[in-house]
Design a protein around this motif. Sequence first.
Motif, PDB file in Angstrom:
ATOM      1  N   LEU B  17      20.513-163.082  81.728  1.00 46.86           N
ATOM      2  CA  LEU B  17      20.828-164.447  82.197  1.00 46.86           C
ATOM      3  C   LEU B  17      21.970-165.046  81.379  1.00 46.86           C
ATOM      4  N   ASN B  18      21.969-164.765  80.064  1.00 44.45           N
ATOM      5  CA  ASN B  18      23.049-165.288  79.221  1.00 44.45           C
ATOM      6  C   ASN B  18      24.373-164.566  79.459  1.00 44.45           C
ATOM      7  N   ASP B  19      24.287-163.264  79.770  1.00 45.24           N
ATOM      8  CA  ASP B  19      25.509-162.530  80.135  1.00 45.24           C
ATOM      9  C   ASP B  19      26.112-163.122  81.403  1.00 45.24           C
ATOM     10  N   MET B  20      25.258-163.383  82.395  1.00 45.35           N
ATOM     11  CA  MET B  20      25.721-163.973  83.648  1.00 45.35           C
ATOM     12  C   MET B  20      26.336-165.352  83.374  1.00 45.35           C
ATOM     13  N   ALA B  21      25.674-166.154  82.530  1.00 43.31           N
ATOM     14  CA  ALA B  21      26.171-167.500  82.209  1.00 43.31           C
ATOM     15  C   ALA B  21      27.541-167.427  81.552  1.00 43.31           C
ATOM     16  N   SER B  22      27.756-166.401  80.708  1.00 47.30           N
ATOM     17  CA  SER B  22      29.051-166.284  80.031  1.00 47.30           C
ATOM     18  C   SER B  22      30.148-165.917  81.024  1.00 47.30           C
ATOM     19  N   GLN B  23      29.735-165.407  82.195  1.00 54.37           N
ATOM     20  CA  GLN B  23      30.723-165.126  83.249  1.00 54.37           C
ATOM     21  C   GLN B  23      30.840-166.297  84.231  1.00 54.37           C
ATOM     22  N   GLY B  24      30.141-167.394  83.932  1.00 57.75           N
ATOM     23  CA  GLY B  24      30.229-168.565  84.803  1.00 57.75           C
ATOM     24  C   GLY B  24      29.205-168.569  85.929  1.00 57.75           C
ATOM     25  N   LEU B  25      28.186-167.700  85.828  1.00 52.56           N
ATOM     26  CA  LEU B  25      27.127-167.688  86.846  1.00 52.56           C
ATOM     27  C   LEU B  25      25.846-168.218  86.219  1.00 52.56           C
ATOM     28  N   HIS B  26      25.473-169.428  86.614  1.00 57.16           N
ATOM     29  CA  HIS B  26      24.344-170.102  85.967  1.00 57.16           C
ATOM     30  C   HIS B  26      23.078-169.989  86.794  1.00 57.16           C
ATOM     31  N   PHE B  27      22.056-169.447  86.151  1.00 56.79           N
ATOM     32  CA  PHE B  27      20.772-169.191  86.796  1.00 56.79           C
ATOM     33  C   PHE B  27      20.153-170.481  87.333  1.00 56.79           C
ATOM     34  N   GLN B  28      19.677-170.433  88.565  1.00 62.07           N
ATOM     35  CA  GLN B  28      19.037-171.593  89.195  1.00 62.07           C
ATOM     36  C   GLN B  28      17.550-171.361  89.424  1.00 62.07           C
ATOM     37  N   LYS B  29      17.212-170.237  90.089  1.00 60.93           N
ATOM     38  CA  LYS B  29      15.799-169.946  90.318  1.00 60.93           C
ATOM     39  C   LYS B  29      15.574-168.461  90.553  1.00 60.93           C
ATOM     40  N   PHE B  30      14.335-168.062  90.347  1.00 61.84           N
ATOM     41  CA  PHE B  30      13.931-166.689  90.602  1.00 61.84           C
ATOM     42  C   PHE B  30      12.844-166.698  91.651  1.00 61.84           C
ATOM     43  N   ARG B  31      13.051-165.889  92.695  1.00 56.71           N
ATOM     44  CA  ARG B  31      12.009-165.689  93.691  1.00 56.71           C
ATOM     45  C   ARG B  31      11.961-164.212  93.949  1.00 56.71           C
ATOM     46  N   PHE B  32      10.911-163.602  93.478  1.00 53.46           N
ATOM     47  CA  PHE B  32      10.800-162.152  93.498  1.00 53.46           C
ATOM     48  C   PHE B  32      11.342-161.555  94.784  1.00 53.46           C
ATOM     49  N   PRO B  33      12.225-160.604  94.743  1.00 46.24           N
ATOM     50  CA  PRO B  33      12.930-160.058  93.569  1.00 46.24           C
ATOM     51  C   PRO B  33      14.369-160.543  93.467  1.00 46.24           C
ATOM     52  N   PHE B  34      14.618-161.804  93.816  1.00 45.81           N
ATOM     53  CA  PHE B  34      15.996-162.301  93.799  1.00 45.81           C
ATOM     54  C   PHE B  34      16.211-163.416  92.772  1.00 45.81           C
ATOM     55  N   TYR B  35      17.324-163.325  92.073  1.00 44.74           N
ATOM     56  CA  TYR B  35      17.747-164.394  91.163  1.00 44.74           C
ATOM     57  C   TYR B  35      18.880-165.154  91.838  1.00 44.74           C
ATOM     58  N   THR B  36      18.795-166.481  91.841  1.00 45.22           N
ATOM     59  CA  THR B  36      19.848-167.294  92.438  1.00 45.22           C
ATOM     60  C   THR B  36      20.716-167.903  91.332  1.00 45.22           C
ATOM     61  N   PHE B  37      22.029-167.776  91.509  1.00 46.23           N
ATOM     62  CA  PHE B  37      22.983-168.303  90.524  1.00 46.23           C
ATOM     63  C   PHE B  37      23.917-169.295  91.189  1.00 46.23           C
ATOM     64  N   GLU B  38      24.419-170.200  90.357  1.00 44.86           N
ATOM     65  CA  GLU B  38      25.384-171.183  90.824  1.00 44.86           C
ATOM     66  C   GLU B  38      26.657-170.983  90.010  1.00 44.86           C
ATOM     67  N   LYS B  39      27.804-171.077  90.655  1.00 45.41           N
ATOM     68  CA  LYS B  39      29.065-170.891  89.931  1.00 45.41           C
ATOM     69  C   LYS B  39      29.380-172.116  89.087  1.00 45.41           C
ATOM     70  N   GLY B  40      29.896-171.900  87.891  1.00 45.71           N
ATOM     71  CA  GLY B  40      30.259-173.016  87.017  1.00 45.71           C
ATOM     72  C   GLY B  40      31.213-172.515  85.950  1.00 45.71           C
ATOM     73  N   LYS B  41      31.354-173.316  84.891  1.00 44.67           N
ATOM     74  CA  LYS B  41      32.257-172.912  83.811  1.00 44.67           C
ATOM     75  C   LYS B  41      31.615-171.790  82.998  1.00 44.67           C
ATOM     76  N   PRO B  42      32.386-170.755  82.636  1.00 46.50           N
ATOM     77  CA  PRO B  42      31.826-169.667  81.818  1.00 46.50           C
ATOM     78  C   PRO B  42      31.270-170.200  80.495  1.00 46.50           C
ATOM     79  N   GLY B  43      30.061-169.776  80.171  1.00 42.99           N
ATOM     80  CA  GLY B  43      29.463-170.129  78.883  1.00 42.99           C
ATOM     81  C   GLY B  43      29.010-171.559  78.751  1.00 42.99           C
ATOM     82  N   GLU B  44      28.857-172.250  79.865  1.00 45.31           N
ATOM     83  CA  GLU B  44      28.494-173.658  79.803  1.00 45.31           C
ATOM     84  C   GLU B  44      27.061-173.870  79.306  1.00 45.31           C
TER      85      GLU B  44
END
Lengths: 103, 178
Positions: B17-44
């Motif tokens: 999740l932190n690797d994704m966040a450092s690429q600007g993809l911020h975790f929103q929710k998990f619903r087995f087996p999918f993780y939903t991300f929102e685009k934002g500033k890298p490392g925010e």
Amino acid sequence: MHQPLTEGIYYILLALYEPRHGYGIMQIVEEWSAGRVKLGAGTTYGALKNLQDKKYIETLAGEERKKEYVITQLGKEVVEMEVARLKELYDNGQKLIEAKGTK
Amino acid sequence: MRVFKLILDDVKEEQWLNDMASQGLHFQKFRFPFYTFEKGKPGEYVYRTEMLENLGFGQETKNYLAFIESTGIEVVQKRFSWAYFRQHQSKGAFELYSDAASKLAYTNRIYAIYAMIFGLNIASALMNGVISYADASADANSFLAGLSTGVSVVILYPMLKSFFRRRNLKKEIELFEL
């Protein structure tokens, strides 16, 4: 004789000589230690629960979200014993460094 | 953006999740087996995950989450006893547990869960294995034996990792805390 306090617990007790809520404790401890002691929220929550069980601190009336804590008489006695213990450690360390240290 | 992913290791999930966040993809929710991300500033944001006490039920859990939020940490999602937190990077380093004693208490909790899942699956693998061995037509038992063996093998790695994390923390406490 009580057990030595961890530095987190020691600082939390010092912070509660004035009523403070959880986040207030974390902020003042960070400030006092110049950023060295940064208490985690989980650590602080667990410590506050344990300190309440031991009756070293108590809560003031208020809703859960803004609950304030304050040190008890028993808590103050524990802090005073700890300060005396730290003074002994400090004095002996200082004496030895002065006598045999590199300075 | 939805990403399909299966992770059983708590440490690896948090890292991911932190690797994704450092690429600007911020975790929103998990619903087995999918993780939903929102685009934002890298490392925010910095993410932390936690296994809650009391299986995530009751007043105690509500009090804990309210306390966490009162310190400026965002509760991104709580799924049963599994919680996802995040904090804005402008607030500096973000750890839920800051000393060895509370880290150990938490690692004990994680280890107990892994050990329980491992134990139940080993028991199920043996039981279903014996039944399907005795009765060749017991397809369901044969399937369950395989499934439980699979889960046991997969859970073994994070279980051992948390076991050694416990051991190292205990050593650290012996040296520095008392």
